[in-house]
Design an enzyme around this catalytic site. Sequence first.
Site, PDB file in Angstrom:
ATOM      1  N   ARG A   1      -6.126  -4.715  -1.556  1.00 14.16           N
ATOM      2  CA  ARG A   1      -5.547  -5.986  -2.308  1.00 14.16           C
ATOM      3  C   ARG A   1      -5.831  -7.284  -1.292  1.00 14.16           C
ATOM      4  O   ARG A   1      -5.545  -6.941  -0.037  1.00 14.16           O
ATOM      5  CB  ARG A   1      -4.120  -5.956  -2.230  1.00 14.16           C
ATOM      6  CG  ARG A   1      -3.483  -4.741  -3.201  1.00 14.16           C
ATOM      7  CD  ARG A   1      -3.692  -4.825  -4.296  1.00 14.16           C
ATOM      8  NE  ARG A   1      -3.156  -3.490  -5.189  1.00 14.16           N
ATOM      9  CZ  ARG A   1      -2.078  -3.590  -5.762  1.00 14.16           C
ATOM     10  NH1 ARG A   1      -1.067  -4.244  -5.743  1.00 14.16           N
ATOM     11  NH2 ARG A   1      -1.791  -2.199  -6.322  1.00 14.16           N
TER      12      ARG A   1
ATOM     13  N   GLU B   1      -4.523  -9.700  -0.160  1.00 17.23           N
ATOM     14  CA  GLU B   1      -3.147 -10.429  -0.123  1.00 17.23           C
ATOM     15  C   GLU B   1      -3.368 -11.671   0.935  1.00 17.23           C
ATOM     16  O   GLU B   1      -3.709 -11.444   1.940  1.00 17.23           O
ATOM     17  CB  GLU B   1      -2.085  -9.642   0.589  1.00 17.23           C
ATOM     18  CG  GLU B   1      -1.576  -8.199  -0.291  1.00 17.23           C
ATOM     19  CD  GLU B   1      -1.141  -8.483  -1.598  1.00 17.23           C
ATOM     20  OE1 GLU B   1      -0.668  -9.583  -1.881  1.00 17.23           O
ATOM     21  OE2 GLU B   1      -1.174  -7.341  -2.452  1.00 17.23           O
TER      22      GLU B   1
ATOM     23  N   ARG C   1       4.851  -6.604   4.973  1.00 15.74           N
ATOM     24  CA  ARG C   1       5.003  -5.456   3.887  1.00 15.74           C
ATOM     25  C   ARG C   1       3.444  -5.730   3.107  1.00 15.74           C
ATOM     26  O   ARG C   1       3.589  -5.016   1.962  1.00 15.74           O
ATOM     27  CB  ARG C   1       6.105  -5.974   3.072  1.00 15.74           C
ATOM     28  CG  ARG C   1       6.283  -7.382   2.646  1.00 15.74           C
ATOM     29  CD  ARG C   1       7.833  -7.553   2.028  1.00 15.74           C
ATOM     30  NE  ARG C   1       7.695  -7.436   0.509  1.00 15.74           N
ATOM     31  CZ  ARG C   1       8.578  -7.113  -0.380  1.00 15.74           C
ATOM     32  NH1 ARG C   1       9.613  -6.923   0.184  1.00 15.74           N
ATOM     33  NH2 ARG C   1       8.294  -7.221  -1.450  1.00 15.74           N
ATOM     34  N   HIS C   2       2.593  -6.479   3.449  1.00 15.80           N
ATOM     35  CA  HIS C   2       1.309  -6.305   2.862  1.00 15.80           C
ATOM     36  C   HIS C   2       0.061  -6.171   3.687  1.00 15.80           C
ATOM     37  O   HIS C   2       0.119  -6.627   4.643  1.00 15.80           O
ATOM     38  CB  HIS C   2       1.125  -7.678   2.350  1.00 15.80           C
ATOM     39  CG  HIS C   2       2.033  -8.222   1.110  1.00 15.80           C
ATOM     40  ND1 HIS C   2       3.080  -8.791   1.100  1.00 15.80           N
ATOM     41  CD2 HIS C   2       2.030  -7.806  -0.271  1.00 15.80           C
ATOM     42  CE1 HIS C   2       3.769  -8.983   0.284  1.00 15.80           C
ATOM     43  NE2 HIS C   2       3.042  -8.407  -0.937  1.00 15.80           N
TER      44      HIS C   2
ATOM     45  N   GLU D   1      10.636  -3.115  -1.921  1.00 12.88           N
ATOM     46  CA  GLU D   1       9.940  -2.049  -3.105  1.00 12.88           C
ATOM     47  C   GLU D   1       9.303  -1.256  -2.407  1.00 12.88           C
ATOM     48  O   GLU D   1       8.077  -1.484  -1.805  1.00 12.88           O
ATOM     49  CB  GLU D   1       9.206  -3.325  -3.863  1.00 12.88           C
ATOM     50  CG  GLU D   1       8.370  -2.640  -5.059  1.00 12.88           C
ATOM     51  CD  GLU D   1       7.111  -3.432  -5.532  1.00 12.88           C
ATOM     52  OE1 GLU D   1       7.282  -4.645  -5.680  1.00 12.88           O
ATOM     53  OE2 GLU D   1       6.189  -2.841  -5.664  1.00 12.88           O
TER      54      GLU D   1
ATOM     55  N   SER E   1       6.111   1.218  -7.686  1.00 15.77           N
ATOM     56  CA  SER E   1       6.033   0.503  -8.837  1.00 15.77           C
ATOM     57  C   SER E   1       5.670   1.424 -10.150  1.00 15.77           C
ATOM     58  O   SER E   1       4.724   2.293  -9.803  1.00 15.77           O
ATOM     59  CB  SER E   1       5.133  -0.621  -9.109  1.00 15.77           C
ATOM     60  OG  SER E   1       5.655  -1.836  -9.076  1.00 15.77           O
TER      61      SER E   1
ATOM     62  N   ARG F   1       4.642   1.730   3.258  1.00 15.99           N
ATOM     63  CA  ARG F   1       5.699   1.099   2.921  1.00 15.99           C
ATOM     64  C   ARG F   1       7.172   2.277   2.986  1.00 15.99           C
ATOM     65  O   ARG F   1       7.990   2.052   3.440  1.00 15.99           O
ATOM     66  CB  ARG F   1       6.073   0.271   1.583  1.00 15.99           C
ATOM     67  CG  ARG F   1       5.380  -0.954   1.616  1.00 15.99           C
ATOM     68  CD  ARG F   1       5.842  -1.788   0.589  1.00 15.99           C
ATOM     69  NE  ARG F   1       5.068  -3.214   0.392  1.00 15.99           N
ATOM     70  CZ  ARG F   1       5.087  -3.858  -0.585  1.00 15.99           C
ATOM     71  NH1 ARG F   1       6.117  -3.540  -1.390  1.00 15.99           N
ATOM     72  NH2 ARG F   1       4.455  -4.826  -0.578  1.00 15.99           N
TER      73      ARG F   1
HETATM   74  P1  AMO Z   1       1.871  -2.488  -7.602  1.00 14.59           P
HETATM   75  O1  AMO Z   1       0.899  -3.292  -7.527  1.00 14.59           O
HETATM   76  O2  AMO Z   1       3.269  -2.615  -7.451  1.00 14.59           O
HETATM   77  O3  AMO Z   1       1.576  -1.428  -8.727  1.00 14.59           O
HETATM   78  O4  AMO Z   1       1.832  -1.307  -6.275  1.00 14.59           O
HETATM   79  C1  AMO Z   1       2.104  -0.106  -5.954  1.00 14.59           C
HETATM   80  C2  AMO Z   1       3.049  -0.011  -4.860  1.00 14.59           C
HETATM   81  O5  AMO Z   1       1.875  -0.037  -3.778  1.00 14.59           O
HETATM   82  C3  AMO Z   1       2.417  -0.874  -2.607  1.00 14.59           C
HETATM   83  N1  AMO Z   1       1.484  -2.026  -2.350  1.00 14.59           N
HETATM   84  C4  AMO Z   1       1.408  -2.307  -1.153  1.00 14.59           C
HETATM   85  N2  AMO Z   1       1.316  -1.940   0.117  1.00 14.59           N
HETATM   86  C5  AMO Z   1       0.556  -2.548   0.999  1.00 14.59           C
HETATM   87  N3  AMO Z   1       0.314  -3.648   1.158  1.00 14.59           N
HETATM   88  C6  AMO Z   1      -0.139  -4.049  -0.035  1.00 14.59           C
HETATM   89  N4  AMO Z   1      -0.660  -5.387  -0.296  1.00 14.59           N
HETATM   90  C7  AMO Z   1       0.561  -3.771  -1.289  1.00 14.59           C
HETATM   91  N5  AMO Z   1       0.475  -3.940  -2.743  1.00 14.59           N
HETATM   92  C8  AMO Z   1       1.245  -2.786  -3.171  1.00 14.59           C
HETATM   93  C9  AMO Z   1       3.911  -1.006  -2.999  1.00 14.59           C
HETATM   94  C10 AMO Z   1       4.016  -1.043  -4.436  1.00 14.59           C
HETATM   95  O6  AMO Z   1       5.281  -0.712  -4.808  1.00 14.59           O
HETATM   96  N6  AMO Z   1      -0.907   0.411 -10.467  1.00 14.59           N
HETATM   97  C11 AMO Z   1       0.367  -0.104 -10.216  1.00 14.59           C
HETATM   98  C12 AMO Z   1       1.424   1.186 -10.148  1.00 14.59           C
HETATM   99  C13 AMO Z   1       1.560   1.965 -11.551  1.00 14.59           C
HETATM  100  O7  AMO Z   1       2.273   1.355 -12.244  1.00 14.59           O
HETATM  101  O8  AMO Z   1       1.555   3.213 -11.526  1.00 14.59           O
HETATM  102  C14 AMO Z   1       0.416  -0.819  -9.092  1.00 14.59           C
HETATM  103  O9  AMO Z   1      -0.633  -0.827  -8.531  1.00 14.59           O
HETATM  104  O10 AMO Z   1       4.670  -0.317  -2.321  1.00 14.59           O
END
Ligand code: AMO
Length: 346
Positions: free
Chosen positions: A155, A157, A163-164, A269, A272, A320
């Site tokens: 990502r 971000e 948390r990212h 969170e 998801s 996380r």
């Molecule tokens: P989502 O985008 O919410 O859902 O991501 C799922 C989980 O991944 C973690 N997460 C991260 N952890 C660290 N750094 C980040 N930049 C980051 N972005 C997300 C979080 C989050 O809850 N495809 C859907 C999932 C699904 O519906 O099966 C998805 O990617 O813990």
Amino acid sequence: MERVLSSDLAAHVGELVTIQGWLHRQRRLANVSFLVLRDRAGLAQVVLAEPVELLPETVLEVRGRVVTEPQLEVHDAQVAVLAQPAEQAPLELHRPQPKEIHTPKLVGAATEGGANVFRVDYFGRDAFLAQSPQLYKQAMVGVFERVYEVGPAFRAEPHDTGRHLSEFTSLDAELGFIRDHRDVMTVTEACVLAMLEATGPIPVVHFEDVRSGDEPDLSPEDERRICAEHGELVFVEGFPTAKRAFYTHPDPDRPAWSRGFDLLYRGTEIVSGAQRLHRYDDYLTALRARGLDPASFAGYLQAFRYGMPPHGGFAIGLPRLVAQATGLGNLRETTLFPRDRSRLTP
Ligand code: AMO
């Protein structure tokens, strides 16, 4: 009525049962018609009260009575079509046990929205680093019914937060033949409670009841408040459909609210998940409604042309979960060689 797997029919002799699966084979005789239904556990022979004409691989729900004479079968069956293939699949599909899958991380389309996707120069063409295995894990439900993957997610971000990260390990699962997102939440709960050696049940709140004012999403402050009010682990369901990815199934009674959920843990969170759309036409409508071009998702959509069961899944963000469980909080502390906006070495 609870779904019974083909391998458990022997425990229900004499009872009315519901089984679900794909049409594996069919045979019509002069005054009786047979179906073989395939689910993740095996095959079930079904004798029909009234003959039906179905394409191979049609996704079915069958209700009938289990008998042992002349053999273990489901008799007087009523058949309901859960999903209809648009055309006959080009090859025969066989579906063994639940599988760990490994899917490509160089991909041609952004699955989780275009905002935070890393673009790669792919021999002069645009490619992306996979934000999630989303589209692949869904397609593989059509083959294995239940799949999981442990792999990297990328990502871009822009936020400099604890948390990212730009790269993290995602624990993904996807399962077929669900009734709605609550079935997915049941599996999520079992999985997370086992990992944390914690006990449930995990409370469930609806987005509408816990959001701040008219906000369309939860802020980090909201997440902390919700956990303070409801517990260490809290499911939030029913996020606004417009705020979730295009593949999310809306609540059929109130389409503005989705069958998507998050799991919050100690104020953040960590998971998801959702029920997904499973009908081809629903995907075309959902993509167009978001201004996305179905042509760039053609390979993904193909899977839905051959009959996909109702399905859903979830992704646990591993760093996380570890950051919250250990109390370290910041993902840089729970990741070996973290990648963030300013860190590309070591
Ligand atoms: P989502 O985008 O919410 O859902 O991501 C799922 C989980 O991944 C973690 N997460 C991260 N952890 C660290 N750094 C980040 N930049 C980051 N972005 C997300 C979080 C989050 O809850 N495809 C859907 C999932 C699904 O519906 O099966 C998805 O990617 O813990």
